[in-house]
Design an enzyme around this catalytic site. Structure first.
Site, PDB file in Angstrom:
ATOM      1  N   ARG A   1     -12.158  -7.495 -10.357  1.00 22.96           N
ATOM      2  CA  ARG A   1     -12.903  -8.060  -9.234  1.00 22.96           C
ATOM      3  C   ARG A   1     -14.078  -7.139  -8.938  1.00 22.96           C
ATOM      4  NH1 ARG A   1      -7.719  -8.712  -6.753  1.00 22.96           N
ATOM      5  NH2 ARG A   1      -7.583  -6.482  -7.097  1.00 22.96           N
TER       6      ARG A   1
ATOM      7  N   ARG B   1      -6.975  -6.381 -11.399  1.00 25.66           N
ATOM      8  CA  ARG B   1      -5.622  -6.853 -11.138  1.00 25.66           C
ATOM      9  C   ARG B   1      -4.884  -6.990 -12.465  1.00 25.66           C
ATOM     10  NH1 ARG B   1      -3.391  -9.969  -7.263  1.00 25.66           N
ATOM     11  NH2 ARG B   1      -4.057  -8.261  -5.916  1.00 25.66           N
TER      12      ARG B   1
ATOM     13  N   LYS C   1       0.823  -1.207   0.000  1.00 28.49           N
ATOM     14  CA  LYS C   1       0.000   0.000   0.000  1.00 28.49           C
ATOM     15  C   LYS C   1       0.858   1.259   0.000  1.00 28.49           C
ATOM     16  CE  LYS C   1      -3.722  -2.508   2.292  1.00 28.49           C
ATOM     17  NZ  LYS C   1      -3.058  -3.823   2.174  1.00 28.49           N
TER      18      LYS C   1
ATOM     19  N   ASN D   1       0.971  -5.240  -5.486  1.00 30.35           N
ATOM     20  CA  ASN D   1       1.045  -6.500  -4.762  1.00 30.35           C
ATOM     21  C   ASN D   1       2.296  -7.264  -5.164  1.00 30.35           C
ATOM     22  OD1 ASN D   1       0.542  -9.425  -4.197  1.00 30.35           O
ATOM     23  ND2 ASN D   1      -1.365  -8.608  -3.373  1.00 30.35           N
TER      24      ASN D   1
ATOM     25  N   LYS E   1      -7.715   1.894   5.287  1.00 27.84           N
ATOM     26  CA  LYS E   1      -7.186   0.530   5.326  1.00 27.84           C
ATOM     27  C   LYS E   1      -5.988   0.435   6.261  1.00 27.84           C
ATOM     28  CE  LYS E   1      -6.505   0.526   0.793  1.00 27.84           C
ATOM     29  NZ  LYS E   1      -6.180   0.072  -0.581  1.00 27.84           N
TER      30      LYS E   1
ATOM     31  N   GLU F   1      -2.870  -0.336  -5.071  1.00 28.87           N
ATOM     32  CA  GLU F   1      -1.896  -1.181  -4.387  1.00 28.87           C
ATOM     33  C   GLU F   1      -0.961  -1.792  -5.414  1.00 28.87           C
ATOM     34  OE1 GLU F   1      -3.413  -4.097  -1.666  1.00 28.87           O
ATOM     35  OE2 GLU F   1      -4.927  -2.747  -0.824  1.00 28.87           O
TER      36      GLU F   1
ATOM     37  N   ARG G   1     -16.047  -4.137  -1.330  1.00 28.99           N
ATOM     38  CA  ARG G   1     -14.669  -4.579  -1.508  1.00 28.99           C
ATOM     39  C   ARG G   1     -14.487  -5.384  -2.793  1.00 28.99           C
ATOM     40  NH1 ARG G   1     -14.159  -7.595   4.095  1.00 28.99           N
ATOM     41  NH2 ARG G   1     -16.248  -8.178   3.391  1.00 28.99           N
TER      42      ARG G   1
ATOM     43  N   ASP H   1      -3.170  -3.254  -8.567  1.00 25.28           N
ATOM     44  CA  ASP H   1      -4.606  -3.131  -8.344  1.00 25.28           C
ATOM     45  C   ASP H   1      -5.039  -1.775  -8.868  1.00 25.28           C
ATOM     46  OD1 ASP H   1      -4.547  -5.596  -7.221  1.00 25.28           O
ATOM     47  OD2 ASP H   1      -4.799  -4.914  -5.151  1.00 25.28           O
TER      48      ASP H   1
END
Length: 331
Positions: free
Chosen positions: A229, A214, A128, A287, A163, A285, A237, A277
């Protein structure tokens, strides 16, 4: 290489994974298909002995069988640097135990193993916070322990997302709208009354329609499709673990621009497998610990990200083998 390359995977318990969705299993099946000799360890199996990274590892066989997908051998003490590849696939939380594991894996790397992703990068690139290195790619973001600053950020941007810095899978993610009477409680909970850093970002309403996409990078290059997603009707979320629906789609021009901004830095840092993301055209983000989405992309578009990653690993291994010969010729 004349003998099979030896690959050690460090992961969560393999008997607890979800066969249909697990990216780590897809990577292991791809490695087995390329002739790799597979070995297995969990975090508690790793140790340092007089500066040498060791582990109680077990020979691993994997199968494309949803009812019987693995067999493990008996534990054997091995020096981690003797493996050709160490695949670090332990899921967050990114806590002190995870950091200690990266020190062990860095000792293995220094002893000759190719660790994917690089231990130093795993430590440096909080998923993050590391977005701050690419502000041109991100929506307004604040990392702070100060609850009054969080409130001011909310007043400036209206609806925000709050978050923790160490979680995964949609855990403890809050959407706080203007006038929300729970806002103070959210700030107190995430910062432990100002004792911990947390992150707040401007809420991007596109997530409800186009989802949290993603974008997977393999050695800095994006795959041609992203996994969007889409949150459920009663949740905000965009995480598969939180019930979001995964829908693959081709990359758009903005996705490719974001990948071009971030991908070269990932490649230079030895981060061979990374997930961006993306919500509403902004990276939320980066990842680097255990990117997922491989099974869904393969099922929906036939993109074999696992094979592409193993190809990149093979390329790195061949380069490592030829480098000593080049150095000798230079002398």
């Amino acid at each position: 290489m004349n003998t099979p390359a030896r690959l050690l995977v460090v992961m969560d318990p393999i008997d607890h994974i979800k066969y249909q969705k697990d990216t780590t299993l897809a990577l292991l099946l791809a490695a087995a298909a390329r002739g790799y000799e597979l070995h297995y360890a969990e975090m508690h199996d790793l140790r340092l002995r007089d500066g040498v990274a060791e582990g109680s590892t077990r020979a691993l066989t994997v199968r494309a069988d949803p009812h019987d997908w693995f067999t493990l051998g008996e534990p054997v003490t091995r020096v981690l640097g003797d493996f050709d590849v160490v695949l670090m696939r332990k899921d967050p939380p990114f806590d002190t135990e995870y950091i200690y594991a990266t020190y062990i894996l860095e000792r293995a790397e220094l002893a000759g193993a190719l660790v994917v992703n690089r231990p130093r990068g795993l430590r440096d690139m909080n998923e993050k916070v590391y977005t701050a290195w690419f502000p041109q790619c991100c929506a307004p973001t604040l990392v702070t322990r100060d609850m009054q600053q969080m409130a001011a950020f909310a007043a400036e941007h209206g609806t925000i997302v709050c978050k923790p810095l160490h979680g995964m899978g949609g855990r403890s993610i809050f959407v706080v709208a203007k006038g929300d009477k729970n806002a103070s409680v959210v700030y107190e909970t995430l910062t432990d009354y100002g004792a911990r850093f947390a992150i707040v970002q401007k809420y991007l309403p596109e997530i409800a329609v186009t989802g949290d996409a993603r974008v997977l990078l393999v050695d800095g290059e994006p795959l041609p499709y992203a996994l969007a997603r889409i949150p459920g009707a009663h949740d905000h979320r965009g995480n598969l673990a939180a019930g979001a629906k995964g829908v693959a789609r081709p990359l758009n021009e903005r996705d490719r621009w974001l990948a071009a901004q971030i991908g070269p830095a990932m490649r230079a840092a030895g981060m061979l497998f990374v997930g961006l993301d993306v919500i509403g055209g902004f990276v939320t983000e980066i990842n680097v610990t255990s990117p997922t989405g491989v099974r869904e992309l393969q099922a929906q578009f036939g993109v074999d990200a696992a094979a592409l990653l193993l190809q990149a690993i093979d390329t790195r291994l061949r380069a490592a083998l030829t480098e000593p010969a080049r150095a000798a010729q230079a002398r």
